[in-house]
Enzyme design. Structure first.
Site, PDB file in Angstrom:
ATOM      1  N   CYS A  13       5.441  24.800  82.293  1.00 19.84           N
ATOM      2  CA  CYS A  13       6.894  24.624  82.452  1.00 19.84           C
ATOM      3  C   CYS A  13       7.344  23.202  82.109  1.00 19.84           C
ATOM      4  CB  CYS A  13       7.312  24.983  83.871  1.00 19.84           C
ATOM      5  SG  CYS A  13       6.705  26.594  84.384  1.00 19.84           S
ATOM      6  N   ASN A  29      12.921  32.333  85.605  1.00 12.95           N
ATOM      7  CA  ASN A  29      12.087  31.198  85.192  1.00 12.95           C
ATOM      8  C   ASN A  29      11.402  31.556  83.872  1.00 12.95           C
ATOM      9  OD1 ASN A  29       9.941  29.436  84.781  1.00 12.95           O
ATOM     10  ND2 ASN A  29       9.353  29.334  86.934  1.00 12.95           N
ATOM     11  N   HIS A  61      13.707  21.841  85.268  1.00 12.43           N
ATOM     12  CA  HIS A  61      13.104  23.150  84.954  1.00 12.43           C
ATOM     13  C   HIS A  61      13.668  24.183  85.919  1.00 12.43           C
ATOM     14  CE1 HIS A  61      10.426  26.421  84.542  1.00 12.43           C
ATOM     15  NE2 HIS A  61       9.726  26.149  85.629  1.00 12.43           N
TER      16      HIS A  61
HETATM   17  C1  LIG Z   1       8.042  31.623  95.294  1.00 13.41           C
HETATM   18  C2  LIG Z   1       9.080  31.053  96.256  1.00 13.41           C
HETATM   19  C3  LIG Z   1      10.481  31.462  95.853  1.00 13.41           C
HETATM   20  C4  LIG Z   1       8.812  31.594  97.653  1.00 13.41           C
HETATM   21  O1  LIG Z   1       9.715  30.978  98.575  1.00 13.41           O
HETATM   22  P1  LIG Z   1       9.139  30.312  99.920  1.00 13.41           P
HETATM   23  O2  LIG Z   1      10.316  29.821 100.664  1.00 13.41           O
HETATM   24  O3  LIG Z   1       8.120  29.283  99.526  1.00 13.41           O
HETATM   25  O4  LIG Z   1       8.510  31.549 100.649  1.00 13.41           O
HETATM   26  P2  LIG Z   1       7.064  31.690 101.336  1.00 13.41           P
HETATM   27  O5  LIG Z   1       6.023  31.924 100.283  1.00 13.41           O
HETATM   28  O6  LIG Z   1       6.849  30.546 102.274  1.00 13.41           O
HETATM   29  O7  LIG Z   1       7.273  33.009 102.161  1.00 13.41           O
HETATM   30  C5  LIG Z   1       8.246  33.087 103.208  1.00 13.41           C
HETATM   31  C6  LIG Z   1       8.290  34.497 103.749  1.00 13.41           C
HETATM   32  O8  LIG Z   1       8.800  35.387 102.740  1.00 13.41           O
HETATM   33  C7  LIG Z   1       7.880  36.451 102.495  1.00 13.41           C
HETATM   34  N1  LIG Z   1       7.919  36.781 101.072  1.00 13.41           N
HETATM   35  C8  LIG Z   1       7.180  36.253 100.059  1.00 13.41           C
HETATM   36  N2  LIG Z   1       7.537  36.810  98.905  1.00 13.41           N
HETATM   37  C9  LIG Z   1       8.538  37.663  99.162  1.00 13.41           C
HETATM   38  C10 LIG Z   1       9.323  38.506  98.364  1.00 13.41           C
HETATM   39  N3  LIG Z   1       9.175  38.575  97.029  1.00 13.41           N
HETATM   40  N4  LIG Z   1      10.287  39.245  98.960  1.00 13.41           N
HETATM   41  C11 LIG Z   1      10.459  39.202 100.294  1.00 13.41           C
HETATM   42  N5  LIG Z   1       9.744  38.419 101.121  1.00 13.41           N
HETATM   43  C12 LIG Z   1       8.790  37.645 100.542  1.00 13.41           C
HETATM   44  C13 LIG Z   1       6.537  35.902 102.925  1.00 13.41           C
HETATM   45  O9  LIG Z   1       5.658  36.949 103.244  1.00 13.41           O
HETATM   46  C14 LIG Z   1       6.916  35.053 104.096  1.00 13.41           C
HETATM   47  O10 LIG Z   1       7.097  35.915 105.215  1.00 13.41           O
HETATM   48  P3  LIG Z   1       6.758  35.408 106.718  1.00 13.41           P
HETATM   49  O11 LIG Z   1       7.686  34.266 106.998  1.00 13.41           O
HETATM   50  O12 LIG Z   1       7.034  36.618 107.556  1.00 13.41           O
HETATM   51  O13 LIG Z   1       5.312  34.997 106.681  1.00 13.41           O
HETATM   52  C15 LIG Z   1       8.955  29.500  96.284  1.00 13.41           C
HETATM   53  O14 LIG Z   1       7.756  29.131  96.916  1.00 13.41           O
HETATM   54  C16 LIG Z   1       8.990  28.847  94.914  1.00 13.41           C
HETATM   55  O15 LIG Z   1       9.980  28.891  94.229  1.00 13.41           O
HETATM   56  N6  LIG Z   1       7.900  28.153  94.559  1.00 13.41           N
HETATM   57  C17 LIG Z   1       7.859  27.279  93.396  1.00 13.41           C
HETATM   58  C18 LIG Z   1       7.890  27.977  92.100  1.00 13.41           C
HETATM   59  C19 LIG Z   1       7.740  26.952  91.040  1.00 13.41           C
HETATM   60  O16 LIG Z   1       8.338  25.908  91.069  1.00 13.41           O
HETATM   61  N7  LIG Z   1       6.888  27.169  90.096  1.00 13.41           N
HETATM   62  C20 LIG Z   1       6.596  26.121  89.148  1.00 13.41           C
HETATM   63  C21 LIG Z   1       6.865  26.475  87.816  1.00 13.41           C
HETATM   64  S1  LIG Z   1       6.174  27.998  87.312  1.00 13.41           S
END
Ligand SMILES: CC(C)(COP(=O)(O)OP(=O)(O)OC[C@H]1O[C@@H](n2cnc3c(N)ncnc32)[C@H](O)[C@@H]1OP(=O)(O)O)[C@@H](O)C(=O)NCCC(=O)NCCS
Length: 344
Positions: free
Chosen positions: A122, A300, A269
């Site tokens: 990215c 993304n 990004h």
């Molecule tokens: C992927 C992303 C959106 C997830 O958001 P987050 O706030 O980190 O969420 P978490 O992984 O901590 O999960 C939080 C909760 O949501 C749940 N969850 C995870 N994916 C889920 C989905 N698709 N739908 C619903 N719930 C989901 C988890 O199980 C967790 O539940 P819990 O609180 O009961 O344990 C976020 O981490 C992100 O954007 N990461 C960076 C991506 C990025 O920058 N990539 C780099 C370039 S590729």
């Protein structure tokens, strides 16, 4: 002293034109939740995404790249034959060799152009801006086409709830050429391979597809053939992007000698709207700075996300030619790069 002559190019470089290609098929969150256990509300509030584009079979890496680059060349006011270097950043060109930049250059009509691919995930677009700037100023190249392109859906497990709602497809291109005045600030870039397992292909191709007649039989053959996908441990990446990348962005502003209140546009990004918000806040940018929110409608698209977001802002009139923008890319590697640019 040796008798070797060194080349010297233009004093500065600039982005002359930007072009994008967005696949036809719009996939909304209602469709996504038929594949993963999630909800429209969760996806919107956690990532900002409401819909994304997925490529159809005819919208190949080659096709999308050529379409985006043609638009960028036209907007730069050049003929394809003037492009002497083509760089493509992608992690989803599935043919190991040759580099797809070569066939893209041919189809564009950039005859005999130097052509090669890079993999900086990215951060690919910002890596290419730094490379093209250096090539132009060294005299190695004059007009460089830089193309960020992904068909992430080829490497996404549609049932993986940590990636299926995020990744999307598209291509974004820019043409860079000589400039009389500084238009590209110094790049601030780097990598952290110690965190390489946070975003990674689930298995290498040689473990995914068994070979009967290996050159080195001691490598053994894979037990079962399975298609690799991209796996992401989202939360640590989220934290790294929100905090460490704000610091990198601040360094890029500082390196360019641009104060936060002199900035017009911020194009990080497009990974997550909440990461964008965290960076915006940490950078203490004034509220009238235009912020790219392309992720809302396009998800993304990795190496394509920054040029696509810039094109959206220019086409809507939210951003204007000649304005000062901060771009920053970050992703699998981990890798990162940011710089200040003047919009074309
Ligand atoms: C992927 C992303 C959106 C997830 O958001 P987050 O706030 O980190 O969420 P978490 O992984 O901590 O999960 C939080 C909760 O949501 C749940 N969850 C995870 N994916 C889920 C989905 N698709 N739908 C619903 N719930 C989901 C988890 O199980 C967790 O539940 P819990 O609180 O009961 O344990 C976020 O981490 C992100 O954007 N990461 C960076 C991506 C990025 O920058 N990539 C780099 C370039 S590729």
């Amino acid at each position: 002293m040796s008798g070797v002559k060194a080349s010297q190019g233009a004093a500065f470089s600039k982005i002359m034109g930007i072009g994008g290609y967005r696949p036809r098929r719009v996939v909304d969150n209602a469709e996504i939740v038929t594949y993963i256990d999630s909800s429209d509300e969760w996806i919107r509030t956690r990532s900002g995404i409401t819909e994304r584009r997925w490529a159809s079979p005819d919208e190949t890496v080659q096709m999308m790249s050529v379409a985006a680059a043609r638009t960028a060349i036209e907007r730069a006011g050049l003929e394809p034959g003037q492009v002497d270097t083509v760089i493509v950043a992608t992690v989803t060109h599935l043919l190991q060799t040759p580099a797809i930049a070569t066939t893209i250059a041919s189809e564009l009509g950039a005859k005999n152009a130097a052509a090669f691919d890079i993999n900086a995930a990215c951060a690919g677009f910002c890596y290419m801006v730094a490379m093209a700037d250096a090539l132009i100023r060294s005299g190695a190249s004059k007009y460089v086409a830089i193309i960020g392109v992904e068909r992430l859906t080829d490497l996404t497990d549609i049932h993986d709830r940590s990636t299926a709602f995020i990744f999307a497809d598209g291509a974004g291109a820019a043409i860079m050429g000589p400039s009389d005045e500084p238009s590209i600030g110094p790049v601030v870039w780097g990598s952290d391979g110690e965190q390489s397992d946070l975003i990674t292909q689930t298995q290498p191709w040689d473990k995914a597809i068994p070979r009967q007649d290996r050159v080195r039989p001691e490598d053994g053959t894979a037990e079962a053939a399975t298609w690799p996908t991209i796996a992401m441990t989202g939360n640590p990446v989220f934290k790294w992007a929100s905090y460490a990348m704000a610091k990198t962005a601040a360094e890029a502003l500082d390196a360019a000698g641009v104060q936060p209140d002199e900035l017009d546009v911020f194009v990080p990004h497009q990974a997550n709207n909440r990461i964008t918000d965290a960076m915006f806040k940490a950078l203490k940018l004034p509220s009238d700075v235009v912020i790219a929110r392309d992720i809302v409608n396009h998800g993304n698209t990795s190496a394509a996300s920054i040029p696509l977001a810039i094109e959206t802002l220019l086409e809507s009139g939210e951003a204007k030619s000649g304005q000062t923008a901060l771009i920053i890319g970050f992703g699998a590697g981990l890798v990162f790069a940011g710089q200040v640019i003047t919009l074309p």
